[in-house]
Design an enzyme around this catalytic site. Sequence first.
Site, short mmCIF file in Angstrom:
data_model
loop_
_atom_site.label_atom_id
_atom_site.label_comp_id
_atom_site.label_asym_id
_atom_site.label_seq_id
_atom_site.Cartn_x
_atom_site.Cartn_y
_atom_site.Cartn_z
CG ASP A 210 -32.14 4.24 46.00
OD1 ASP A 210 -32.50 5.40 46.29
OD2 ASP A 210 -31.73 3.91 44.86
CD GLU A 264 -36.16 6.78 46.56
OE1 GLU A 264 -35.84 7.97 46.45
OE2 GLU A 264 -35.56 5.85 45.98
#
Length: 572
Positions: A210, A264
């Site tokens: 993330d 990401e």
Amino acid sequence: MAGDPTCNGHVRHWWKEAVFYQVWPRSFQDTNGDGIGDIPGVIARLDHIAGLGVDAIWLSPHYDSPNVDNGYDVRDYVSVAAEFGMMADFDRLLAETKARGMRLIVDMVVNHSSDEHAWFVESRAARDSDKRDFYVWHPGREGGTKPPNDWRSFFGGSAWSRDATTGDWYMHLFHEKQPDLNWESAAAREAIFEAMRFWLDKGVDGFRLDVIAFVSKEPGLPDYPPRHRKAPEYYHADGPRLMEHLTRMREEVYRGADKVAVGEAFGVTFEQAARLVAEGTGPLDMLIHFDAVRIDRAEGWRWKPFTLPDLKRVFSEQERLMGRTAWRTICLSNHDNPRLVSHFGDTSTPALRRRSAILLATLILTLKGTPFVYQGDEIGMTNYPFARIEEYDDVEAKGAWTDHVETGAVAAEEFLENMWRTTRDHARTPMQWDASPTGGFTTGTPWFHVHPDVGVINAATERADEGSIYHGYRRLIALRKATPPLVYGDYADLAPDDPRLFVFERRIGEEACLVALNMSSEDATLTVPERFVGAAPLMAEGAEPAGDAAAPLGGEIMLAPWESRIWRTTEG
């Protein structure tokens, strides 16, 4: 493991050939009646996922969390959230997934933690705490009364909060309860890496990392340069030690194992991506970019219109700037974006919803890169009819409302019109398994709104109909697996300026596929490139008349609204 290179220079890897399916567990399936999805619920629905033919599951955060940001505020990295089950449930999920021939990757949120994590509790206790440097602290400006710089949180307000215990300020690029970890600290890095190794040792097949590009902060913490004040993500994603930090992570966590690292890439340019995922030298394997999925985003919550040539340009620029072999993902929806068919398709009628949903599946599964399917897109779930700010759950939406509406800067009507088009909450309504009032998601009260269209749009109805969106995905996934150009073929846009048709070629050696998609509500004429005249049809969805779908390709063909076609040819 890596295989022999293809004739056009790709090194074969399982994750390049795979199709991933994202599970957001809170809204997937509840088994104990508390209204919250859980890991036993994921296990109970594995056959639905496996039935599509996907190769791997990406499980969104399953860790203990206060849920300020729905699990992306982690309180304990080596745990399972109580509302999701126990560690034994996770172990069973991993075993059951692999028993069905699929792999499992998990989300790892290591740019920041929860402020309730034991590391931060100790870090904020005193300036001389052993964990003080696990996070980014600063005495502030003007005698400590002002934050260190003008950095903004992506969830609204300053990226700094002053802590009452010591009077110092801590950084949080997201919510104030999500303090940023300090990757400049060797001890912090090792603690992060140890947590990651815990899951690899259990047998997961890698991580989706993330906002991983934000882990390197600019030394000295200067104010934003003028060019980044309206797009700070590009500033934060270009820290000077990013490659160094990620290379160390790859070496010390993965240790040569055949596991995938999916970053990401919010704020990462295609040029930067080419370095991060370069075959053989990049610390990451592939990146989830936002250029396509956020093409209609002005800044933050604001919506802006776009054209089909705008969208096509993203993929052409990606090919040009990343080069042939730097791998990429194809991800047009996830837990952070509106529903796929509402965003890019046509939901004006049931027939067009089905046809455009299958067209979008065709796009995802034939573009160059590893496809990611988000839960519910395979049954054509649509955006929820949010009308009032009170109906939203997302911390990002609420923060934007505070910043813009409560300050009087923006009218409520304008804000709500834009937010409805862009909100993450559309993707978080419960999965619709059957036509019952709670969609088969729970026997209790759902934690979030069930869409009112559940009686029409649900997995039971979809699986029973061979012409459905679900079976369209299933056929397309099987076609991708059986067609080498659709995996490793080079990409070329053949009609970049056409306002209705998305037409592209995927070629590997003498074998090529032509993909033609009418992404409009009007008929459109395709002039066929000479090298594809006579090509054999592989797939046709929405062809009118249907008999044309089986004929070899002629020099010109009419495509109906939201019709999708694929042909294959071999030269020589």
